[in-house]
Motif scaffolding. Sequence first.
Motif, PDB file in Angstrom:
ATOM      1  N   SER A  36      -4.480 -11.933  -9.880  1.00 14.56           N
ATOM      2  CA  SER A  36      -4.570 -10.553 -10.382  1.00 14.56           C
ATOM      3  C   SER A  36      -5.840 -10.339 -11.192  1.00 14.56           C
ATOM      4  O   SER A  36      -6.455  -9.268 -11.110  1.00 14.56           O
ATOM      5  CB  SER A  36      -3.347 -10.215 -11.237  1.00 14.56           C
ATOM      6  OG  SER A  36      -2.186 -10.193 -10.431  1.00 14.56           O
ATOM      7  N   LEU A  61      -4.628  -0.600 -11.340  1.00 13.50           N
ATOM      8  CA  LEU A  61      -3.734  -0.763 -10.188  1.00 13.50           C
ATOM      9  C   LEU A  61      -3.564  -2.247  -9.863  1.00 13.50           C
ATOM     10  O   LEU A  61      -2.463  -2.715  -9.591  1.00 13.50           O
ATOM     11  CB  LEU A  61      -4.281  -0.019  -8.971  1.00 13.50           C
ATOM     12  CG  LEU A  61      -4.224   1.507  -9.017  1.00 13.50           C
ATOM     13  CD1 LEU A  61      -5.110   2.102  -7.927  1.00 13.50           C
ATOM     14  CD2 LEU A  61      -2.792   1.990  -8.883  1.00 13.50           C
ATOM     15  N   LEU A  62      -4.671  -2.980  -9.917  1.00 13.17           N
ATOM     16  CA  LEU A  62      -4.628  -4.401  -9.571  1.00 13.17           C
ATOM     17  C   LEU A  62      -3.983  -5.242 -10.663  1.00 13.17           C
ATOM     18  O   LEU A  62      -3.330  -6.247 -10.369  1.00 13.17           O
ATOM     19  CB  LEU A  62      -6.028  -4.896  -9.237  1.00 13.17           C
ATOM     20  CG  LEU A  62      -6.489  -4.383  -7.875  1.00 13.17           C
ATOM     21  CD1 LEU A  62      -7.999  -4.297  -7.787  1.00 13.17           C
ATOM     22  CD2 LEU A  62      -5.911  -5.241  -6.768  1.00 13.17           C
ATOM     23  N   HIS A  65      -0.220  -4.629  -9.871  1.00 10.42           N
ATOM     24  CA  HIS A  65       0.331  -4.680  -8.518  1.00 10.42           C
ATOM     25  C   HIS A  65       1.314  -5.824  -8.280  1.00 10.42           C
ATOM     26  O   HIS A  65       2.167  -5.719  -7.403  1.00 10.42           O
ATOM     27  CB  HIS A  65      -0.786  -4.673  -7.469  1.00 10.42           C
ATOM     28  CG  HIS A  65      -1.392  -6.005  -7.168  1.00 10.42           C
ATOM     29  ND1 HIS A  65      -2.278  -6.640  -8.020  1.00 10.42           N
ATOM     30  CD2 HIS A  65      -1.259  -6.806  -6.092  1.00 10.42           C
ATOM     31  CE1 HIS A  65      -2.657  -7.778  -7.474  1.00 10.42           C
ATOM     32  NE2 HIS A  65      -2.061  -7.905  -6.311  1.00 10.42           N
ATOM     33  N   ASP A  66       1.232  -6.891  -9.035  1.00  8.73           N
ATOM     34  CA  ASP A  66       2.152  -8.012  -8.836  1.00  8.73           C
ATOM     35  C   ASP A  66       3.086  -8.241 -10.024  1.00  8.73           C
ATOM     36  O   ASP A  66       3.723  -9.290 -10.111  1.00  8.73           O
ATOM     37  CB  ASP A  66       1.365  -9.302  -8.546  1.00  8.73           C
ATOM     38  CG  ASP A  66       0.864  -9.381  -7.117  1.00  8.73           C
ATOM     39  OD1 ASP A  66       1.447  -8.706  -6.241  1.00  8.73           O
ATOM     40  OD2 ASP A  66      -0.114 -10.107  -6.865  1.00  8.73           O
ATOM     41  N   THR A 110       2.212   1.036 -10.106  1.00 11.69           N
ATOM     42  CA  THR A 110       2.738   0.180  -9.034  1.00 11.69           C
ATOM     43  C   THR A 110       3.090   1.013  -7.802  1.00 11.69           C
ATOM     44  O   THR A 110       2.852   0.588  -6.673  1.00 11.69           O
ATOM     45  CB  THR A 110       3.957  -0.643  -9.501  1.00 11.69           C
ATOM     46  OG1 THR A 110       4.949   0.213 -10.044  1.00 11.69           O
ATOM     47  CG2 THR A 110       3.563  -1.666 -10.536  1.00 11.69           C
ATOM     48  N   PHE A 113      -0.208   1.941  -5.982  1.00 13.56           N
ATOM     49  CA  PHE A 113      -0.737   0.791  -5.244  1.00 13.56           C
ATOM     50  C   PHE A 113       0.062   0.573  -3.962  1.00 13.56           C
ATOM     51  O   PHE A 113      -0.501   0.409  -2.882  1.00 13.56           O
ATOM     52  CB  PHE A 113      -0.699  -0.475  -6.114  1.00 13.56           C
ATOM     53  CG  PHE A 113      -1.204  -1.689  -5.392  1.00 13.56           C
ATOM     54  CD1 PHE A 113      -2.555  -2.002  -5.396  1.00 13.56           C
ATOM     55  CD2 PHE A 113      -0.348  -2.521  -4.682  1.00 13.56           C
ATOM     56  CE1 PHE A 113      -3.044  -3.108  -4.708  1.00 13.56           C
ATOM     57  CE2 PHE A 113      -0.815  -3.626  -3.995  1.00 13.56           C
ATOM     58  CZ  PHE A 113      -2.173  -3.917  -4.006  1.00 13.56           C
ATOM     59  N   ASN A 114       1.383   0.573  -4.074  1.00 12.47           N
ATOM     60  CA  ASN A 114       2.233   0.280  -2.912  1.00 12.47           C
ATOM     61  C   ASN A 114       2.154   1.353  -1.839  1.00 12.47           C
ATOM     62  O   ASN A 114       2.212   1.044  -0.651  1.00 12.47           O
ATOM     63  CB  ASN A 114       3.684   0.055  -3.356  1.00 12.47           C
ATOM     64  CG  ASN A 114       3.845  -1.251  -4.102  1.00 12.47           C
ATOM     65  OD1 ASN A 114       3.116  -2.211  -3.859  1.00 12.47           O
ATOM     66  ND2 ASN A 114       4.782  -1.291  -5.030  1.00 12.47           N
ATOM     67  N   SER A 116      -0.474   3.277  -1.272  1.00  7.32           N
ATOM     68  CA  SER A 116      -1.824   3.122  -0.722  1.00  7.32           C
ATOM     69  C   SER A 116      -2.343   4.402  -0.049  1.00  7.32           C
ATOM     70  O   SER A 116      -2.906   4.352   1.034  1.00  7.32           O
ATOM     71  CB  SER A 116      -1.865   1.952   0.265  1.00  7.32           C
ATOM     72  OG  SER A 116      -3.185   1.668   0.641  1.00  7.32           O
ATOM     73  N   ALA A 121      -6.279   3.451  -4.560  1.00  6.51           N
ATOM     74  CA  ALA A 121      -5.265   2.487  -4.114  1.00  6.51           C
ATOM     75  C   ALA A 121      -5.717   1.749  -2.855  1.00  6.51           C
ATOM     76  O   ALA A 121      -5.463   0.547  -2.707  1.00  6.51           O
ATOM     77  CB  ALA A 121      -3.931   3.197  -3.869  1.00  6.51           C
ATOM     78  N   ARG A 125      -6.097  -2.218  -2.676  1.00  8.04           N
ATOM     79  CA  ARG A 125      -5.454  -3.067  -1.654  1.00  8.04           C
ATOM     80  C   ARG A 125      -6.483  -3.972  -1.006  1.00  8.04           C
ATOM     81  O   ARG A 125      -6.211  -5.140  -0.721  1.00  8.04           O
ATOM     82  CB  ARG A 125      -4.755  -2.207  -0.606  1.00  8.04           C
ATOM     83  CG  ARG A 125      -3.711  -1.318  -1.206  1.00  8.04           C
ATOM     84  CD  ARG A 125      -2.350  -1.399  -0.874  1.00  8.04           C
ATOM     85  NE  ARG A 125      -1.760  -2.252   0.056  1.00  8.04           N
ATOM     86  CZ  ARG A 125      -0.473  -2.558  -0.022  1.00  8.04           C
ATOM     87  NH1 ARG A 125       0.248  -2.094  -1.014  1.00  8.04           N
ATOM     88  NH2 ARG A 125       0.077  -3.312   0.862  1.00  8.04           N
ATOM     89  N   ASP A 128      -7.281  -6.797  -3.351  1.00  9.49           N
ATOM     90  CA  ASP A 128      -6.195  -7.775  -3.286  1.00  9.49           C
ATOM     91  C   ASP A 128      -6.447  -8.759  -2.141  1.00  9.49           C
ATOM     92  O   ASP A 128      -6.341  -9.979  -2.308  1.00  9.49           O
ATOM     93  CB  ASP A 128      -4.881  -7.017  -3.092  1.00  9.49           C
ATOM     94  CG  ASP A 128      -3.651  -7.905  -3.062  1.00  9.49           C
ATOM     95  OD1 ASP A 128      -3.611  -8.912  -3.785  1.00  9.49           O
ATOM     96  OD2 ASP A 128      -2.712  -7.557  -2.313  1.00  9.49           O
TER      97      ASP A 128
END
Length: 197
Positions: A36, A61-62, A65-66, A110, A113-114, A116, A121, A125, A128
């Motif tokens: 991350s 966002l990054l 994201h996890d 989150t 990000f998901n 996208s 975003a 991605r 990532d």
Amino acid sequence: MRSLAKFLFEAGMLKKMRRTGYPFLGTGNESVADHSFRAALLGYMLALQQPELDAPKVALLLLHHDLAEARTGDLNYMQKRYAKADEEKAIEHQVRDLPEVLAESVRSLTREFNESKTPEAMLARDADQLDFLIELKEQKDLGNKYADDWIRYALKRLQTDAGKELAREILTTDWTEWWFEKRDDLWAPPNGENGDK
């Protein structure tokens, strides 16, 4: 502040949580937090070169994201064929005691990000995947014969022109190039002198 302290202890689990794909590759090892951090830095730097993008938002966002993986674990591509992590539920449980302004920020970042859908975003991605690509290139340079297959699929996941351009540079750069200057005066100086010049 107590709820924030608990949230930060939980986020710290990502420093201990190992990314689970590397055992399948046969080499490599990193934590979710390791990933991350560089992904956020990478995304931020790519976004800075595109004035129409909100670079701090890409980094945020990054960084988010996890977060769910502190509860769900890191499911790799093989595991995802058989198990599905309920990341939305994990995020809801992570933020349920936080002040609403903080909780909504985590949820919103989150979710963005998901989904996208925004340019930020989409670049996040790519960042990532680019961080993963950097790891794969390092493993390839160290002799992992399977890394090329993984690289091919990582490249197919890239969406942005900036991401694709950086990927080309990553793949043509030796992982030691940033520090290993092939100069005799550095590594074999005459008369045992210190070669660090």
